[in-house]
Write a protein that holds these residues in place. Sequence first.
Motif, PDB file in Angstrom:
ATOM      1  N   ILE A 124       0.846  -1.174   0.000  1.00  0.00           N
ATOM      2  CA  ILE A 124       0.000   0.000   0.000  1.00  0.00           C
ATOM      3  C   ILE A 124       0.890   1.234   0.000  1.00  0.00           C
ATOM      4  O   ILE A 124       1.826   1.334   0.767  1.00  0.00           O
ATOM      5  N   ALA A 125       0.576   2.155  -0.886  1.00  0.00           N
ATOM      6  CA  ALA A 125       1.395   3.355  -0.987  1.00  0.00           C
ATOM      7  C   ALA A 125       0.548   4.586  -0.724  1.00  0.00           C
ATOM      8  O   ALA A 125      -0.539   4.729  -1.259  1.00  0.00           O
ATOM      9  N   LEU A 126       1.061   5.496   0.100  1.00  0.00           N
ATOM     10  CA  LEU A 126       0.362   6.735   0.399  1.00  0.00           C
ATOM     11  C   LEU A 126       0.770   7.784  -0.610  1.00  0.00           C
ATOM     12  O   LEU A 126       1.957   8.033  -0.823  1.00  0.00           O
ATOM     13  N   VAL A 170     -10.274  15.152  11.260  1.00  0.00           N
ATOM     14  CA  VAL A 170     -10.577  13.772  11.650  1.00  0.00           C
ATOM     15  C   VAL A 170      -9.411  12.854  11.276  1.00  0.00           C
ATOM     16  O   VAL A 170      -9.054  11.954  12.047  1.00  0.00           O
ATOM     17  N   GLN A 171      -8.806  13.079  10.128  1.00  0.00           N
ATOM     18  CA  GLN A 171      -7.671  12.255   9.716  1.00  0.00           C
ATOM     19  C   GLN A 171      -6.481  12.436  10.643  1.00  0.00           C
ATOM     20  O   GLN A 171      -5.766  11.478  10.953  1.00  0.00           O
ATOM     21  N   ARG A 172      -6.263  13.658  11.102  1.00  0.00           N
ATOM     22  CA  ARG A 172      -5.169  13.908  12.038  1.00  0.00           C
ATOM     23  C   ARG A 172      -5.394  13.159  13.354  1.00  0.00           C
ATOM     24  O   ARG A 172      -4.477  12.571  13.924  1.00  0.00           O
ATOM     25  N   ILE A 173      -6.660  13.192  13.834  1.00  0.00           N
ATOM     26  CA  ILE A 173      -6.983  12.485  15.078  1.00  0.00           C
ATOM     27  C   ILE A 173      -6.765  10.984  14.905  1.00  0.00           C
ATOM     28  O   ILE A 173      -6.203  10.310  15.770  1.00  0.00           O
ATOM     29  N   PHE A 174      -7.218  10.459  13.758  1.00  0.00           N
ATOM     30  CA  PHE A 174      -7.064   9.029  13.494  1.00  0.00           C
ATOM     31  C   PHE A 174      -5.592   8.649  13.435  1.00  0.00           C
ATOM     32  O   PHE A 174      -5.177   7.629  14.002  1.00  0.00           O
ATOM     33  N   GLY A 188      -5.301   5.186   4.892  1.00  0.00           N
ATOM     34  CA  GLY A 188      -6.118   4.921   3.711  1.00  0.00           C
ATOM     35  C   GLY A 188      -7.399   4.180   4.021  1.00  0.00           C
ATOM     36  O   GLY A 188      -8.394   4.333   3.303  1.00  0.00           O
ATOM     37  N   TYR A 189      -7.398   3.392   5.099  1.00  0.00           N
ATOM     38  CA  TYR A 189      -8.617   2.667   5.456  1.00  0.00           C
ATOM     39  C   TYR A 189      -9.715   3.621   5.921  1.00  0.00           C
ATOM     40  O   TYR A 189     -10.902   3.392   5.673  1.00  0.00           O
ATOM     41  N   LEU A 190      -9.327   4.708   6.600  1.00  0.00           N
ATOM     42  CA  LEU A 190     -10.298   5.720   6.989  1.00  0.00           C
ATOM     43  C   LEU A 190     -10.841   6.423   5.739  1.00  0.00           C
ATOM     44  O   LEU A 190     -12.036   6.705   5.640  1.00  0.00           O
ATOM     45  N   ILE A 247      -9.765   6.901  -3.953  1.00  0.00           N
ATOM     46  CA  ILE A 247      -9.299   5.557  -3.578  1.00  0.00           C
ATOM     47  C   ILE A 247      -8.100   5.154  -4.421  1.00  0.00           C
ATOM     48  O   ILE A 247      -7.119   4.595  -3.907  1.00  0.00           O
ATOM     49  N   ASN A 248      -8.148   5.433  -5.706  1.00  0.00           N
ATOM     50  CA  ASN A 248      -7.043   5.073  -6.583  1.00  0.00           C
ATOM     51  C   ASN A 248      -5.760   5.807  -6.226  1.00  0.00           C
ATOM     52  O   ASN A 248      -4.657   5.314  -6.504  1.00  0.00           O
ATOM     53  N   ARG A 249      -5.877   6.972  -5.625  1.00  0.00           N
ATOM     54  CA  ARG A 249      -4.684   7.721  -5.224  1.00  0.00           C
ATOM     55  C   ARG A 249      -4.069   7.181  -3.934  1.00  0.00           C
ATOM     56  O   ARG A 249      -2.868   7.333  -3.707  1.00  0.00           O
ATOM     57  N   TRP A 250      -4.892   6.593  -3.089  1.00  0.00           N
ATOM     58  CA  TRP A 250      -4.393   6.114  -1.809  1.00  0.00           C
ATOM     59  C   TRP A 250      -3.872   4.682  -1.855  1.00  0.00           C
ATOM     60  O   TRP A 250      -3.064   4.285  -1.007  1.00  0.00           O
ATOM     61  N   PHE A 251      -4.348   3.896  -2.795  1.00  0.00           N
ATOM     62  CA  PHE A 251      -3.948   2.489  -2.854  1.00  0.00           C
ATOM     63  C   PHE A 251      -3.293   2.184  -4.198  1.00  0.00           C
ATOM     64  O   PHE A 251      -3.703   2.723  -5.226  1.00  0.00           O
TER      65      PHE A 251
END
Length: 205
Positions: free
Chosen positions: A2-4, A16-20, A30-32, A147-151
């Motif tokens: 998996i590539a970010l 929310v992403q920062r908290i996660f 990426g799962y979030l 999704i395509n950008r995160w995975f």
Amino acid sequence: GIALSNCYKSNTMSYVQRIFAYACPNVFLGYLVLAGCTLVFLSSAPGQSFFLGLYTDRLIEEFGVSRATMSTIFASAFVCSSVMIQVTGKIVDRYGPTRAIGFALIPYVCGMILTCTATSPAAVSVGFIITRILGPDGVDFAAKVIINRWFRRTRGRVMSVASMALAVEILMAGGFDRMSDVIGWRVATAIICCMTAGFILVGLT
């Protein structure tokens, strides 16, 4: 596996992403994002063909139009969406998929409001066109790009998981059909409109 994507570094994360990321540092962010995009997929239900088709008999009864007229209304919505998706792609490339979803939110909701308050077949047609363009060919399309950008190497498996949202969309259509019989298609559309806006707002966070 998996590539970010480089465009999603910490300075561009939502609150929310920062908290996660802080609470679960060992869990891929990426799962979030996938969960949020799945909610956005659900928001495209009102523009799907199986959903719009539920209006046919009700609109015929409401406005006294023929099935040929209804076919023309549906055809116009699908033809316009097939043309406008080219514009959607350019907007996503220029402003990014997340912003594209944000841009689409208000007009998408307005399209559904126009449908549930329509006083003529012409107004219904415009509402259908807006809903189709900004639903399956708008927010849904942009969410897939995210999704395509995160995975990368697991992209196929992730998209297969996200595609399960279609089953929920069909259930939503069934619920809408039932609600339309009980409380009327206009009120049912208003309820679906509120649910759709909620899905997008939560998904964007």
